[in-house]
Scaffold this active site. Structure first.
Site, PDB file in Angstrom:
ATOM      1  N   HIS A  99       8.548   2.770   2.672  1.00  0.00           N
ATOM      2  CA  HIS A  99       7.901   1.606   3.276  1.00  0.00           C
ATOM      3  C   HIS A  99       7.046   2.052   4.441  1.00  0.00           C
ATOM      4  CE1 HIS A  99      11.470   2.281   5.756  1.00  0.00           C
ATOM      5  NE2 HIS A  99      10.786   1.739   6.739  1.00  0.00           N
ATOM      6  N   HIS A 106       7.505   6.123   4.620  1.00  0.00           N
ATOM      7  CA  HIS A 106       8.708   6.923   4.858  1.00  0.00           C
ATOM      8  C   HIS A 106       9.925   6.204   4.297  1.00  0.00           C
ATOM      9  CE1 HIS A 106       8.594   4.058   8.199  1.00  0.00           C
ATOM     10  NE2 HIS A 106       9.923   4.189   8.264  1.00  0.00           N
ATOM     11  N   ARG A 164      16.221  -4.692  13.729  1.00  0.00           N
ATOM     12  CA  ARG A 164      16.560  -3.886  12.552  1.00  0.00           C
ATOM     13  C   ARG A 164      18.008  -3.433  12.582  1.00  0.00           C
ATOM     14  NH1 ARG A 164      13.839   1.668  10.532  1.00  0.00           N
ATOM     15  NH2 ARG A 164      15.837   2.636  11.035  1.00  0.00           N
ATOM     16  N   ASP A 218      13.840   5.605   5.677  1.00  0.00           N
ATOM     17  CA  ASP A 218      14.497   5.725   6.977  1.00  0.00           C
ATOM     18  C   ASP A 218      15.537   6.847   6.986  1.00  0.00           C
ATOM     19  OD1 ASP A 218      13.016   3.652   8.086  1.00  0.00           O
ATOM     20  OD2 ASP A 218      14.424   2.136   7.355  1.00  0.00           O
TER      21      ASP A 218
HETATM   22  C1  SIN Z   1      10.356   0.391   9.779  1.00  0.00           C
HETATM   23  O1  SIN Z   1       9.541   1.274   9.511  1.00  0.00           O
HETATM   24  O2  SIN Z   1      11.551   0.570   9.698  1.00  0.00           O
HETATM   25  C2  SIN Z   1       9.864  -0.975  10.225  1.00  0.00           C
HETATM   26  C3  SIN Z   1       8.936  -1.588   9.253  1.00  0.00           C
HETATM   27  C4  SIN Z   1       8.135  -2.691   9.893  1.00  0.00           C
HETATM   28  O3  SIN Z   1       8.179  -2.857  11.113  1.00  0.00           O
HETATM   29  O4  SIN Z   1       7.444  -3.399   9.151  1.00  0.00           O
END
Ligand code: SIN
Length: 299
Positions: free
Chosen positions: A264, A104, A278, A106
């Site tokens: 990602h 996806h 994050r 974000d």
């Molecule tokens: C995410 O999808 O924003 C996090 C990616 C992760 O936890 O590796």
């Protein structure tokens, strides 16, 4: 004095930056070099950065204005723009990230999809829990020119998944009552139309704007064809190792990716705690990518 070093880590995307201690304030020269590397390589990585939350917040400011994403709890107060991403069931919306995360970008269901995302590894399994990235410039560039032109005319619906009005209970009520006003709105639940090919607002390069998790329908196309085209594009992006990069985390590693030209996914192949912080940076309204010959018609 140690010099900032920027070294590519994959043929398609990704660079590792070393020779810098991110707990110290960044000089404007280093901030500029880091931002340039982010644009040039789509995702940048740092290691051995034992940052406090305020130091991580300061790093986020290099990439724009942050917002507290609604999908996970956050550090609160002045640090509410730092979300905690962990395997803790309670901290996330049921049915999404822990078990069913797919490739996806974000916030692609927002009117102004996310620009950059920064992730800091706080607690990392000794094996597993890598993150996979896809270069969506390459995904676009490697389509047949006829398919590129067709895609450039199309719009795609991005929706926050499984949480349509018919399933509002899918949202985590505990999270919402603790953190009112953190973002998701009717538009995200109903779906938002965005161009299927976008022009990156800073590099001017075209990128494919599709992902398995949030993009669910190509607009104004017969249902079967729309589904088949979506499947073809998603398959193209996520099954081509040549334009992917797999990042192996250590505690204190940081990844900063550009959602406007990457996808990602975390890999859920571990059963011990994994915790990340994050920061999510506001983006702009996606610009439609138009083939040069169409541009002249449109002008
Ligand atoms: C995410 O999808 O924003 C996090 C990616 C992760 O936890 O590796």
């Amino acid at each position: 004095m140690v010099e900032l070093r920027i070294e590519p880590v994959g043929p398609s995307m990704g660079a590792e930056i070393s020779g810098i201690d991110l707990s110290e304030p960044l000089s404007s020269q280093n901030a500029e070099a880091i931002r340039k590397a982010f644009l040039d390589y789509q995702v940048i990585f740092f290691h051995d950065q034992d940052l406090t939350a305020p130091q991580f917040k300061a790093l986020g400011e290099v990439f724009g204005d942050a917002y507290p994403h609604f999908f996970a709890r956050n550090l609160g107060g002045d640090l509410q723009n730092i979300n905690i991403i962990s395997g803790d069931e309670d901290s996330r919306i049921r049915g999404t990230a822990d078990r069913h995360v797919m490739f996806h970008s974000d916030g692609s269901y927002f009117e102004y999809p996310t620009g950059a995302s920064l992730l800091l590894g706080k607690k990392i399994p000794s094996l597993g829990g890598d993150t996979l990235f896809v270069n969506m410039y390459d995904a676009y560039d490697t389509l047949h020119p006829a398919l590129q032109r067709a895609c450039e005319e199309l719009q795609i619906l991005h929706t926050f998944p499984n949480f349509t009005k018919s399933n509002p209970q899918g949202l985590n009520p505990k999270y919402f009552s603790d953190h009112p006003g953190n973002g998701i709105d009717e538009g995200s639940l109903n779906g938002r139309l965005h161009p299927l090919v976008i022009v990156h607002p800073e590099t001017g390069r075209k990128a494919l704007n599709v992902n398995r998790q949030f993009a669910n329908k190509i607009a104004d196309m017969h249902e079967t064809q729309a589904r088949q085209l979506l499947n073809l594009l998603v398959e193209h992006c996520t099954s081509t190792p040549e334009f992917q990069f797999r990042f192996q985390w250590k505690t204190g590693s940081i990844a900063i990716w550009d959602n406007r030209c990457t996808l990602h996914t975390p890999i859920k192949d571990y059963s011990v705690p994994r915790e990340m912080w994050r920061i999510t940076i506001h983006g702009t309204k996606p610009l439609q990518g138009v083939a040069p010959e169409l541009e002249s018609v449109a002008a």
